[in-house]
Design an enzyme around this catalytic site. Structure first.
Site, PDB file in Angstrom:
ATOM      1  N   LYS A   1      -3.578  22.831  37.299  1.00 46.44           N
ATOM      2  CA  LYS A   1      -4.296  23.513  38.464  1.00 46.44           C
ATOM      3  C   LYS A   1      -5.678  23.466  38.955  1.00 46.44           C
ATOM      4  O   LYS A   1      -6.525  23.300  38.058  1.00 46.44           O
ATOM      5  CB  LYS A   1      -3.502  24.802  37.932  1.00 46.44           C
ATOM      6  CG  LYS A   1      -2.296  25.652  37.739  1.00 46.44           C
ATOM      7  CD  LYS A   1      -2.366  26.662  38.294  1.00 46.44           C
ATOM      8  CE  LYS A   1      -0.976  27.389  37.713  1.00 46.44           C
ATOM      9  NZ  LYS A   1      -0.579  28.882  37.460  1.00 46.44           N
TER      10      LYS A   1
ATOM     11  N   TYR B   1       7.047  26.773  44.277  1.00 47.67           N
ATOM     12  CA  TYR B   1       7.095  28.063  44.128  1.00 47.67           C
ATOM     13  C   TYR B   1       7.763  29.067  44.854  1.00 47.67           C
ATOM     14  O   TYR B   1       7.623  30.085  44.712  1.00 47.67           O
ATOM     15  CB  TYR B   1       5.605  28.745  44.023  1.00 47.67           C
ATOM     16  CG  TYR B   1       4.719  27.828  42.371  1.00 47.67           C
ATOM     17  CD1 TYR B   1       4.946  29.170  41.306  1.00 47.67           C
ATOM     18  CD2 TYR B   1       3.523  27.290  42.422  1.00 47.67           C
ATOM     19  CE1 TYR B   1       4.070  28.445  40.124  1.00 47.67           C
ATOM     20  CE2 TYR B   1       2.805  26.763  41.831  1.00 47.67           C
ATOM     21  CZ  TYR B   1       3.479  27.920  40.099  1.00 47.67           C
ATOM     22  OH  TYR B   1       2.376  27.768  39.114  1.00 47.67           O
TER      23      TYR B   1
ATOM     24  N   ASN C   1      -5.016  30.250  36.582  1.00 47.31           N
ATOM     25  CA  ASN C   1      -5.039  30.670  35.754  1.00 47.31           C
ATOM     26  C   ASN C   1      -4.687  29.265  34.864  1.00 47.31           C
ATOM     27  O   ASN C   1      -4.101  28.837  33.968  1.00 47.31           O
ATOM     28  CB  ASN C   1      -4.190  31.262  35.505  1.00 47.31           C
ATOM     29  CG  ASN C   1      -2.726  30.750  36.122  1.00 47.31           C
ATOM     30  OD1 ASN C   1      -2.429  29.992  36.827  1.00 47.31           O
ATOM     31  ND2 ASN C   1      -1.625  31.763  36.036  1.00 47.31           N
TER      32      ASN C   1
ATOM     33  N   HIS D   1       0.465  25.160  34.645  1.00 48.50           N
ATOM     34  CA  HIS D   1       1.211  25.705  34.870  1.00 48.50           C
ATOM     35  C   HIS D   1       2.818  24.739  33.490  1.00 48.50           C
ATOM     36  O   HIS D   1       1.916  24.200  32.939  1.00 48.50           O
ATOM     37  CB  HIS D   1       1.782  25.070  35.501  1.00 48.50           C
ATOM     38  CG  HIS D   1       3.709  25.328  35.882  1.00 48.50           C
ATOM     39  ND1 HIS D   1       3.748  26.575  36.578  1.00 48.50           N
ATOM     40  CD2 HIS D   1       4.458  24.446  35.348  1.00 48.50           C
ATOM     41  CE1 HIS D   1       5.450  25.902  36.316  1.00 48.50           C
ATOM     42  NE2 HIS D   1       5.377  25.036  36.247  1.00 48.50           N
TER      43      HIS D   1
ATOM     44  N   GLU E   1      11.769  21.225  37.533  1.00 47.26           N
ATOM     45  CA  GLU E   1      10.451  20.362  38.084  1.00 47.26           C
ATOM     46  C   GLU E   1      10.223  19.568  37.347  1.00 47.26           C
ATOM     47  O   GLU E   1       9.515  18.934  38.002  1.00 47.26           O
ATOM     48  CB  GLU E   1       9.349  21.768  37.054  1.00 47.26           C
ATOM     49  CG  GLU E   1       9.376  23.560  37.565  1.00 47.26           C
ATOM     50  CD  GLU E   1       9.076  24.028  36.806  1.00 47.26           C
ATOM     51  OE1 GLU E   1       8.305  24.317  35.528  1.00 47.26           O
ATOM     52  OE2 GLU E   1       9.233  25.538  37.447  1.00 47.26           O
TER      53      GLU E   1
END
Ligand code: IDP
Length: 141
Positions: A11, A51, A114, A117, A128
């Site tokens: 990320k 998302y 965070n 993913h 995905e």
């Protein structure tokens, strides 16, 4: 155990910290192979679509804003039990609750930023991976 594929994203926070290589090395050291990879800058539509399951959640706007705040590195990991193994290497969604030695414990600051993913099921992995890669961009070895 079956050989699986899973989608992984480094990320924007982790890209910004210059730890792409350290994170990818953890996957390789755990026996996963990177069979596709690219760096991309997501726009709102691409991040929001990724998302989509969280669309109604209060944190959705912040999540899309974060995911479009800088480039990400997207990869397909392949190996025995890849989906669960990647989730184990990542650690809990909230880095404060992530086990010591996991990617999120070591590189993430907050639940919003965070570091990584990883697909959470075989169905998510399939969706995905197709969301980011054409079949001919995946190079199994
Ligand atoms: P995961 O990334 O561990 O699979 P998900 O529940 O799928 O976690 O949530 C997707 C992302 O949305 C998380 O990685 C995190 O960045 C963000 N997120 C999830 N829950 C919250 C929350 O309660 N507050 C803020 N952000 C959240």
């Amino acid at each position: 155990m079956a050989v699986e594929r899973t989608l992984s994203i480094v990320k924007p926070d982790a890209v910004g910290k210059n730890v792409i290589g350290e994170i990818l090395a953890r996957f390789e050291k755990a026996g996963l192979q990177i069979v596709a990879a690219k760096m991309v800058k997501l726009d709102e539509e691409k991040a929001g679509g990724f998302y989509a399951e969280h669309k109604e959640r209060p944190f959705f706007p912040a999540l899309v804003s974060f995911m479009t705040s800088g480039p990400v590195v997207v990869q397909v990991l392949e190996g025995e039990n890849a989906i669960a193994l990647n989730r184990e290497l990542m650690g809990a969604t909230n880095p404060q609750q992530a086990a010591a030695g996991t990617i999120r414990a070591d590189f993430a600051e907050s639940i919003d930023a965070n570091a990584v993913h990883g697909s959470d099921s075989a169905a998510s992995a399939e969706r995905e991976i197709a969301y980011f890669f054409a079949a001919d961009e995946i190079c199994s070895r």
